[in-house]
Motif scaffolding. Structure first.
Motif, PDB file in Angstrom:
ATOM      1  N   THR A  72       0.833  -1.209   0.000  1.00 52.54           N
ATOM      2  CA  THR A  72       0.000   0.000   0.000  1.00 52.54           C
ATOM      3  C   THR A  72       0.864   1.254   0.000  1.00 52.54           C
ATOM      4  O   THR A  72       0.593   2.212  -0.736  1.00 52.54           O
ATOM      5  CB  THR A  72      -0.911   0.009   1.249  1.00 52.54           C
ATOM      6  N   ALA A  73       1.911   1.245   0.816  1.00 49.05           N
ATOM      7  CA  ALA A  73       2.780   2.418   0.928  1.00 49.05           C
ATOM      8  C   ALA A  73       3.509   2.703  -0.383  1.00 49.05           C
ATOM      9  O   ALA A  73       3.640   3.865  -0.793  1.00 49.05           O
ATOM     10  CB  ALA A  73       3.782   2.215   2.056  1.00 49.05           C
ATOM     11  N   ARG A  74       3.972   1.653  -1.050  1.00 50.64           N
ATOM     12  CA  ARG A  74       4.686   1.855  -2.321  1.00 50.64           C
ATOM     13  C   ARG A  74       3.736   2.346  -3.410  1.00 50.64           C
ATOM     14  O   ARG A  74       4.120   3.166  -4.253  1.00 50.64           O
ATOM     15  CB  ARG A  74       5.378   0.551  -2.724  1.00 50.64           C
ATOM     16  N   ARG A  75       2.517   1.851  -3.390  1.00 46.98           N
ATOM     17  CA  ARG A  75       1.515   2.348  -4.343  1.00 46.98           C
ATOM     18  C   ARG A  75       1.223   3.815  -4.064  1.00 46.98           C
ATOM     19  O   ARG A  75       1.080   4.613  -4.988  1.00 46.98           O
ATOM     20  CB  ARG A  75       0.241   1.514  -4.232  1.00 46.98           C
ATOM     21  N   LEU A  76       1.154   4.170  -2.786  1.00 50.45           N
ATOM     22  CA  LEU A  76       0.900   5.552  -2.402  1.00 50.45           C
ATOM     23  C   LEU A  76       2.039   6.460  -2.864  1.00 50.45           C
ATOM     24  O   LEU A  76       1.802   7.571  -3.359  1.00 50.45           O
ATOM     25  CB  LEU A  76       0.735   5.655  -0.890  1.00 50.45           C
ATOM     26  N   VAL A  77       3.278   6.005  -2.729  1.00 56.86           N
ATOM     27  CA  VAL A  77       4.431   6.778  -3.206  1.00 56.86           C
ATOM     28  C   VAL A  77       4.307   7.046  -4.704  1.00 56.86           C
ATOM     29  O   VAL A  77       4.524   8.167  -5.180  1.00 56.86           O
ATOM     30  CB  VAL A  77       5.756   6.042  -2.895  1.00 56.86           C
ATOM     31  N   ALA A  78       3.934   6.012  -5.465  1.00 58.29           N
ATOM     32  CA  ALA A  78       3.800   6.160  -6.918  1.00 58.29           C
ATOM     33  C   ALA A  78       2.718   7.180  -7.271  1.00 58.29           C
ATOM     34  O   ALA A  78       2.913   8.036  -8.148  1.00 58.29           O
ATOM     35  CB  ALA A  78       3.477   4.803  -7.543  1.00 58.29           C
ATOM     36  N   ILE A  79       1.576   7.116  -6.577  1.00 52.72           N
ATOM     37  CA  ILE A  79       0.476   8.057  -6.835  1.00 52.72           C
ATOM     38  C   ILE A  79       0.901   9.480  -6.488  1.00 52.72           C
ATOM     39  O   ILE A  79       0.634  10.434  -7.236  1.00 52.72           O
ATOM     40  CB  ILE A  79      -0.768   7.654  -6.019  1.00 52.72           C
ATOM     41  N   MET A  80       1.601   9.628  -5.356  1.00 53.63           N
ATOM     42  CA  MET A  80       2.045  10.953  -4.937  1.00 53.63           C
ATOM     43  C   MET A  80       3.080  11.522  -5.897  1.00 53.63           C
ATOM     44  O   MET A  80       3.078  12.721  -6.192  1.00 53.63           O
ATOM     45  CB  MET A  80       2.600  10.897  -3.512  1.00 53.63           C
ATOM     46  N   MET A  81       3.970  10.680  -6.412  1.00 49.91           N
ATOM     47  CA  MET A  81       4.962  11.143  -7.390  1.00 49.91           C
ATOM     48  C   MET A  81       4.276  11.581  -8.680  1.00 49.91           C
ATOM     49  O   MET A  81       4.634  12.609  -9.269  1.00 49.91           O
ATOM     50  CB  MET A  81       5.967  10.030  -7.675  1.00 49.91           C
ATOM     51  N   ASP A  82       3.256  10.820  -9.107  1.00 44.58           N
ATOM     52  CA  ASP A  82       2.531  11.163 -10.336  1.00 44.58           C
ATOM     53  C   ASP A  82       1.799  12.487 -10.210  1.00 44.58           C
ATOM     54  O   ASP A  82       1.565  13.176 -11.207  1.00 44.58           O
ATOM     55  CB  ASP A  82       1.527  10.052 -10.681  1.00 44.58           C
ATOM     56  N   ASN A  83       1.410  12.829  -8.980  1.00 45.84           N
ATOM     57  CA  ASN A  83       0.657  14.069  -8.753  1.00 45.84           C
ATOM     58  C   ASN A  83       1.524  15.187  -8.177  1.00 45.84           C
ATOM     59  O   ASN A  83       1.004  16.183  -7.660  1.00 45.84           O
ATOM     60  CB  ASN A  83      -0.516  13.794  -7.810  1.00 45.84           C
ATOM     61  N   ASP A  84       2.864  15.014  -8.264  1.00 45.99           N
ATOM     62  CA  ASP A  84       3.824  16.015  -7.770  1.00 45.99           C
ATOM     63  C   ASP A  84       3.624  16.349  -6.302  1.00 45.99           C
ATOM     64  O   ASP A  84       3.793  17.497  -5.870  1.00 45.99           O
ATOM     65  CB  ASP A  84       3.723  17.310  -8.597  1.00 45.99           C
ATOM     66  N   LEU A  85       3.266  15.337  -5.493  1.00 49.13           N
ATOM     67  CA  LEU A  85       3.075  15.526  -4.058  1.00 49.13           C
ATOM     68  C   LEU A  85       4.290  15.094  -3.249  1.00 49.13           C
ATOM     69  O   LEU A  85       4.312  15.259  -2.035  1.00 49.13           O
ATOM     70  CB  LEU A  85       1.829  14.762  -3.588  1.00 49.13           C
ATOM     71  N   LEU A  86       5.291  14.542  -3.914  1.00 57.56           N
ATOM     72  CA  LEU A  86       6.564  14.190  -3.274  1.00 57.56           C
ATOM     73  C   LEU A  86       7.694  14.811  -4.075  1.00 57.56           C
ATOM     74  O   LEU A  86       7.690  14.764  -5.302  1.00 57.56           O
ATOM     75  CB  LEU A  86       6.764  12.670  -3.214  1.00 57.56           C
ATOM     76  N   SER A  87       8.680  15.374  -3.364  1.00 61.14           N
ATOM     77  CA  SER A  87       9.802  16.007  -4.060  1.00 61.14           C
ATOM     78  C   SER A  87      10.780  14.986  -4.612  1.00 61.14           C
ATOM     79  O   SER A  87      11.528  15.264  -5.550  1.00 61.14           O
ATOM     80  CB  SER A  87      10.537  16.968  -3.116  1.00 61.14           C
ATOM     81  N   LYS A  88      10.779  13.787  -4.029  1.00 65.41           N
ATOM     82  CA  LYS A  88      11.636  12.708  -4.511  1.00 65.41           C
ATOM     83  C   LYS A  88      11.086  11.375  -4.013  1.00 65.41           C
ATOM     84  O   LYS A  88      10.317  11.341  -3.045  1.00 65.41           O
ATOM     85  CB  LYS A  88      13.072  12.910  -4.029  1.00 65.41           C
ATOM     86  N   PRO A  89      11.461  10.261  -4.653  1.00 64.82           N
ATOM     87  CA  PRO A  89      10.941   8.957  -4.231  1.00 64.82           C
ATOM     88  C   PRO A  89      11.416   8.594  -2.817  1.00 64.82           C
ATOM     89  O   PRO A  89      12.483   9.011  -2.378  1.00 64.82           O
ATOM     90  CB  PRO A  89      11.525   7.980  -5.270  1.00 64.82           C
ATOM     91  N   VAL A  90      10.593   7.838  -2.121  1.00 60.02           N
ATOM     92  CA  VAL A  90      10.903   7.364  -0.767  1.00 60.02           C
ATOM     93  C   VAL A  90      10.666   5.864  -0.722  1.00 60.02           C
ATOM     94  O   VAL A  90       9.664   5.388  -1.281  1.00 60.02           O
ATOM     95  CB  VAL A  90      10.002   8.067   0.274  1.00 60.02           C
ATOM     96  N   ASP A  91      11.563   5.120  -0.091  1.00 58.60           N
ATOM     97  CA  ASP A  91      11.356   3.692   0.085  1.00 58.60           C
ATOM     98  C   ASP A  91      10.682   3.469   1.438  1.00 58.60           C
ATOM     99  O   ASP A  91      11.319   3.604   2.481  1.00 58.60           O
ATOM    100  CB  ASP A  91      12.678   2.931   0.032  1.00 58.60           C
ATOM    101  N   PRO A  92       9.400   3.115   1.464  1.00 53.47           N
ATOM    102  CA  PRO A  92       8.683   2.944   2.731  1.00 53.47           C
ATOM    103  C   PRO A  92       9.266   1.853   3.621  1.00 53.47           C
ATOM    104  O   PRO A  92       9.069   1.883   4.842  1.00 53.47           O
ATOM    105  CB  PRO A  92       7.261   2.575   2.287  1.00 53.47           C
ATOM    106  N   ALA A  93       9.981   0.905   3.034  1.00 56.45           N
ATOM    107  CA  ALA A  93      10.564  -0.189   3.828  1.00 56.45           C
ATOM    108  C   ALA A  93      11.493   0.350   4.899  1.00 56.45           C
ATOM    109  O   ALA A  93      11.653  -0.265   5.958  1.00 56.45           O
ATOM    110  CB  ALA A  93      11.303  -1.165   2.920  1.00 56.45           C
ATOM    111  N   ASN A  94      12.110   1.500   4.644  1.00 50.34           N
ATOM    112  CA  ASN A  94      13.029   2.092   5.614  1.00 50.34           C
ATOM    113  C   ASN A  94      12.304   2.785   6.768  1.00 50.34           C
ATOM    114  O   ASN A  94      12.919   3.143   7.770  1.00 50.34           O
ATOM    115  CB  ASN A  94      13.933   3.115   4.915  1.00 50.34           C
ATOM    116  N   LEU A  95      10.998   2.969   6.628  1.00 51.24           N
ATOM    117  CA  LEU A  95      10.246   3.711   7.633  1.00 51.24           C
ATOM    118  C   LEU A  95       9.544   2.799   8.641  1.00 51.24           C
ATOM    119  O   LEU A  95       9.283   3.209   9.775  1.00 51.24           O
ATOM    120  CB  LEU A  95       9.186   4.593   6.963  1.00 51.24           C
TER     121      LEU A  95
END
Length: 340
Positions: A308-331
């Motif tokens: 779910t978190a990785r899918r969320l990262v992809a959606i946020m990147m597509d909508n310019d809601l993240l300045s850079k990719p994040v690996d949720p596994a590290n969180l």
């Protein structure tokens, strides 16, 4: 006679003198111990509090219920209210708090600049709790085109409106976004400053009472809006007991709320200036995972939240809601829920 009289006087004198000496000898060690204890207490600094930032959201109220029930009495835990998620995140970035209750997208946003973000508990899943309310004449999402929509200036607000518009084949460019703090939602809607609003919690309840129409809720994007408890990585080591108590209190309050909903509501509803009935109603559309589900969401070789978190990262990147990719596994960090 003079000799015996003198002897009696001397005996009385020496007797009194010896008593004073014995008294001082007995009292002296206690006086020394007392002085040492004062010095020790002066030199021992009180434990630093675990400061927890919280913004208005029903799913976070279990932390206040835990405090009301006395679960944090013997632990230096300080719950700090913030009027919005944006201010809460700013406090985390500035080092003013050690932990925060936040949505998953906010935790991901923080992780682009803060390497110490650790998600230690999944508080709840929003399955209808986040909504878009509109004037009665606006019948659906497509009818938002060209309308003024109030949105909180946060990652969650931007994410929710982006996903809702996407379902209607619209983009944020098709509407007029009006930036509003959560505390302004009800007033702006009543005063006609906006035609619709992205909102939640007590504001949702009060705006619906004015006759607003609900045209979207988070059950339409299941699993995408996740509420978490974030603790700094260093704090998990230096304030491990307080961190553990914080998480334990949430789950104890969760169980208490299930068994005693009315009493729980009466304990914490006044804090948000709503009735106990409105408080319980605000929990509709939320699902709070228990300890066992938290363990599978955050731990193991393949944590359930990771997809779910990785899918969320992809959606946020597509909508310019993240300045850079994040690996949720590290969180993801399951040490606190695993210890329970």
């Amino acid at each position: 006679m003079k000799f015996w009289s003198s002897l009696q006087e001397n005996r009385s004198f020496w007797s009194k003198w010896c008593w004073k000496v014995r008294k001082q000898i007995v009292i002296l060690p206690f006086a020394l111990l007392f002085s040492l204890s004062l010095l020790t207490s002066c030199n021992t600094a009180p434990a630093s509090p675990l400061r927890v930032a919280i913004n208005p959201w029903p799913g976070y109220e279990t932390l206040y219920l835990a405090r009301s029930l006395g679960h944090y009495e013997n632990t230096p835990i300080e719950l700090i209210d913030f009027p919005s998620a944006a201010e809460e995140m700013r406090a985390y970035r500035n080092g003013n708090v050690e932990a925060m209750a936040s949505t998953l997208d906010q935790a991901l946003t923080l992780a682009t600049t803060q390497s110490d973000v650790r998600i230690v508990t999944i508080m709840d899943f929003s399955e209808g709790g986040d909504v878009i309310l509109a004037k009665p004449e606006i019948l659906n999402l497509k009818a938002l085109k060209g309308k003024r929509v109030g949105v909180e200036a946060s990652a969650l607000g931007a994410y929710t409106i982006s996903r809702a518009l996407e379902l209607a084949d619209l983009t944020p460019k098709d509407i007029e976004v009006v930036s509003l703090r959560l505390s302004e939602h009800e007033r702006a809607f009543k005063d006609g400053e906006i035609d619709a609003v992205v909102t939640f919690g007590a504001a949702r309840t009060r705006i619906l009472e004015t006759g607003a129409k609900q045209i979207f809720d988070s059950s339409q994007i299941p699993g995408e809006i996740v509420d978490t408890l974030v603790v700094r990585q260093s704090v998990l080591e230096t304030q491990s007991e307080a961190s553990q108590a914080l998480v334990k209190g949430h789950f104890e309050a969760r169980e208490y709320l299930k068994k005693h909903p009315q009493e729980s509501a009466e304990r914490v509803a006044p804090r948000t200036q709503i009735t106990p009935e409105q408080f319980l109603e605000s929990f509709e559309g939320l699902r709070s995972p228990d300890i066992q589900e938290n363990q599978t969401l955050l731990g193991g070789e393949n944590p359930l939240l990771l997809k779910t978190a990785r899918r969320l990262v992809a959606i946020m990147m597509d909508n310019d809601l993240l300045s850079k990719p994040v690996d949720p596994a590290n969180l993801l960090d399951d040490r606190l829920v695993k210890a329970l």
